[in-house]
Design a protein around this motif. Sequence first.
Motif, PDB file in Angstrom:
ATOM      1  N   LEU A  87      63.018  71.451  67.014  1.00 39.56           N
ATOM      2  CA  LEU A  87      61.622  71.496  66.583  1.00 39.56           C
ATOM      3  C   LEU A  87      61.392  70.661  65.327  1.00 39.56           C
ATOM      4  O   LEU A  87      60.285  70.172  65.104  1.00 39.56           O
ATOM      5  CB  LEU A  87      61.187  72.947  66.328  1.00 39.56           C
ATOM      6  CG  LEU A  87      61.174  73.871  67.547  1.00 39.56           C
ATOM      7  CD1 LEU A  87      60.668  75.261  67.165  1.00 39.56           C
ATOM      8  CD2 LEU A  87      60.330  73.284  68.672  1.00 39.56           C
ATOM      9  N   HIS A  88      62.426  70.489  64.528  1.00 41.10           N
ATOM     10  CA  HIS A  88      62.296  69.669  63.325  1.00 41.10           C
ATOM     11  C   HIS A  88      62.579  68.193  63.594  1.00 41.10           C
ATOM     12  O   HIS A  88      61.927  67.324  63.011  1.00 41.10           O
ATOM     13  CB  HIS A  88      63.237  70.175  62.233  1.00 41.10           C
ATOM     14  CG  HIS A  88      62.705  71.353  61.482  1.00 41.10           C
ATOM     15  ND1 HIS A  88      61.985  71.238  60.316  1.00 41.10           N
ATOM     16  CD2 HIS A  88      62.774  72.679  61.749  1.00 41.10           C
ATOM     17  CE1 HIS A  88      61.633  72.443  59.890  1.00 41.10           C
ATOM     18  NE2 HIS A  88      62.105  73.335  60.746  1.00 41.10           N
ATOM     19  N   HIS A  89      63.548  67.899  64.449  1.00 39.34           N
ATOM     20  CA  HIS A  89      63.983  66.502  64.586  1.00 39.34           C
ATOM     21  C   HIS A  89      63.773  65.913  65.975  1.00 39.34           C
ATOM     22  O   HIS A  89      63.952  64.715  66.162  1.00 39.34           O
ATOM     23  CB  HIS A  89      65.460  66.381  64.184  1.00 39.34           C
ATOM     24  CG  HIS A  89      65.683  66.573  62.718  1.00 39.34           C
ATOM     25  ND1 HIS A  89      65.422  65.586  61.791  1.00 39.34           N
ATOM     26  CD2 HIS A  89      66.107  67.646  62.012  1.00 39.34           C
ATOM     27  CE1 HIS A  89      65.701  66.036  60.577  1.00 39.34           C
ATOM     28  NE2 HIS A  89      66.102  67.284  60.677  1.00 39.34           N
ATOM     29  N   GLY A  90      63.399  66.734  66.942  1.00 36.76           N
ATOM     30  CA  GLY A  90      63.091  66.204  68.264  1.00 36.76           C
ATOM     31  C   GLY A  90      61.648  65.740  68.348  1.00 36.76           C
ATOM     32  O   GLY A  90      60.821  66.042  67.489  1.00 36.76           O
ATOM     33  N   GLN A  91      61.346  65.007  69.411  1.00 38.40           N
ATOM     34  CA  GLN A  91      59.984  64.516  69.639  1.00 38.40           C
ATOM     35  C   GLN A  91      59.525  64.907  71.042  1.00 38.40           C
ATOM     36  O   GLN A  91      59.414  64.055  71.932  1.00 38.40           O
ATOM     37  CB  GLN A  91      59.933  62.980  69.461  1.00 38.40           C
ATOM     38  CG  GLN A  91      60.274  62.489  68.069  1.00 38.40           C
ATOM     39  CD  GLN A  91      59.290  62.991  67.015  1.00 38.40           C
ATOM     40  OE1 GLN A  91      58.115  63.191  67.297  1.00 38.40           O
ATOM     41  NE2 GLN A  91      59.777  63.188  65.792  1.00 38.40           N
ATOM     42  N   PRO A  92      59.278  66.197  71.266  1.00 39.65           N
ATOM     43  CA  PRO A  92      58.874  66.639  72.611  1.00 39.65           C
ATOM     44  C   PRO A  92      57.514  66.073  72.995  1.00 39.65           C
ATOM     45  O   PRO A  92      56.612  65.973  72.167  1.00 39.65           O
ATOM     46  CB  PRO A  92      58.825  68.164  72.468  1.00 39.65           C
ATOM     47  CG  PRO A  92      58.591  68.401  71.005  1.00 39.65           C
ATOM     48  CD  PRO A  92      59.317  67.305  70.297  1.00 39.65           C
ATOM     49  N   SER A  93      57.391  65.728  74.265  1.00 37.80           N
ATOM     50  CA  SER A  93      56.131  65.155  74.748  1.00 37.80           C
ATOM     51  C   SER A  93      55.360  66.126  75.638  1.00 37.80           C
ATOM     52  O   SER A  93      54.203  65.869  75.972  1.00 37.80           O
ATOM     53  CB  SER A  93      56.411  63.867  75.531  1.00 37.80           C
ATOM     54  OG  SER A  93      57.281  64.119  76.625  1.00 37.80           O
ATOM     55  N   LYS A  94      55.998  67.226  76.017  1.00 36.19           N
ATOM     56  CA  LYS A  94      55.351  68.178  76.919  1.00 36.19           C
ATOM     57  C   LYS A  94      55.523  69.595  76.396  1.00 36.19           C
ATOM     58  O   LYS A  94      56.467  69.901  75.673  1.00 36.19           O
ATOM     59  CB  LYS A  94      55.953  68.069  78.327  1.00 36.19           C
ATOM     60  CG  LYS A  94      55.725  66.715  79.000  1.00 36.19           C
ATOM     61  CD  LYS A  94      56.336  66.693  80.390  1.00 36.19           C
ATOM     62  CE  LYS A  94      56.115  65.340  81.070  1.00 36.19           C
ATOM     63  NZ  LYS A  94      56.722  65.302  82.430  1.00 36.19           N
ATOM     64  N   ASP A  95      54.585  70.469  76.780  1.00 30.29           N
ATOM     65  CA  ASP A  95      54.689  71.888  76.470  1.00 30.29           C
ATOM     66  C   ASP A  95      55.762  72.521  77.368  1.00 30.29           C
ATOM     67  O   ASP A  95      56.021  72.006  78.462  1.00 30.29           O
ATOM     68  CB  ASP A  95      53.345  72.581  76.703  1.00 30.29           C
ATOM     69  CG  ASP A  95      52.306  72.163  75.664  1.00 30.29           C
ATOM     70  OD1 ASP A  95      52.711  71.778  74.546  1.00 30.29           O
ATOM     71  OD2 ASP A  95      51.106  72.204  75.976  1.00 30.29           O
ATOM     72  N   PRO A  96      56.426  73.606  76.945  1.00 27.59           N
ATOM     73  CA  PRO A  96      56.123  74.384  75.739  1.00 27.59           C
ATOM     74  C   PRO A  96      56.752  73.856  74.459  1.00 27.59           C
ATOM     75  O   PRO A  96      56.395  74.294  73.379  1.00 27.59           O
ATOM     76  CB  PRO A  96      56.690  75.760  76.093  1.00 27.59           C
ATOM     77  CG  PRO A  96      57.862  75.454  76.968  1.00 27.59           C
ATOM     78  CD  PRO A  96      57.437  74.274  77.794  1.00 27.59           C
ATOM     79  N   ALA A  97      57.691  72.885  74.593  1.00 25.07           N
ATOM     80  CA  ALA A  97      58.382  72.399  73.392  1.00 25.07           C
ATOM     81  C   ALA A  97      57.410  71.738  72.413  1.00 25.07           C
ATOM     82  O   ALA A  97      57.508  71.916  71.191  1.00 25.07           O
ATOM     83  CB  ALA A  97      59.477  71.417  73.787  1.00 25.07           C
TER      84      ALA A  97
END
Length: 237
Positions: free
Chosen positions: A184-194
């Motif tokens: 959550l701090h260093h990733g770059q999620p493009s879709k929910d739920p992340a």
Amino acid sequence: MVVQEFTVDLNKPLVFQVGHLEERYQEWVHQPIVSKEGPRFFASNTMEFLTRTKWWAVPVIWLPVVCWMSIKSIRMGHAIHEVALMASFGIFIWTLIEYTLHRFLFHIETKSYWTNTAHYLLHGCHHKHPMDSLRLVFPPAATAILCFPFWKLVVFFATPSTTPALFGGGLLGYVMYDCTHYYLHHGQPSKDPAKYLKRYHLNHHFRIQNRGFGITSTFWDIVFGTLPSSNAAGKRY
């Protein structure tokens, strides 16, 4: 005679400085410094080394323990589907522990020298330097120490054959928590739920720090009424 207020020198080891802030510590620690470069904690290189942990150390060290615990319950007579159910229950209980620790221990208000120092080591450093990648997950040595009382607690409530699977599930929940927190701090999620969880968690850091205590989910925030308002949770970073 005017006494000058203590000021933290960010160019020196921080741990034994922050306690001197006394009543001003809470205000100071909740003003984040957004930098990927982590501060130095201790003058001692050995102590400093022990505060830094790569995220991948968590699954590498603890997932084999989870597997061993599951196998132990299977060897004691439980079917695989029974162990899976017990492990799932352990994960569910972990989410409550995660919420409780974050809300009531990690965000306890302190003002004396030693309580400020302890809080900074436990969680304050993460709010002050939220992007410090080497202090986002719990050091394995500290986790091992904390496992002992949690194991004893499970032993007290469960049977000998169900204890390993339940404990293993809780430990798996912890691994999921720490890896999710790092992402959550260093990733770059493009879709929910992340994507939603990242926005939700960064909102806790940068806007409304007395709400949004869940990491792997918002379930207990909903249950206990600490869910941020839709406007606050919707802010993008």
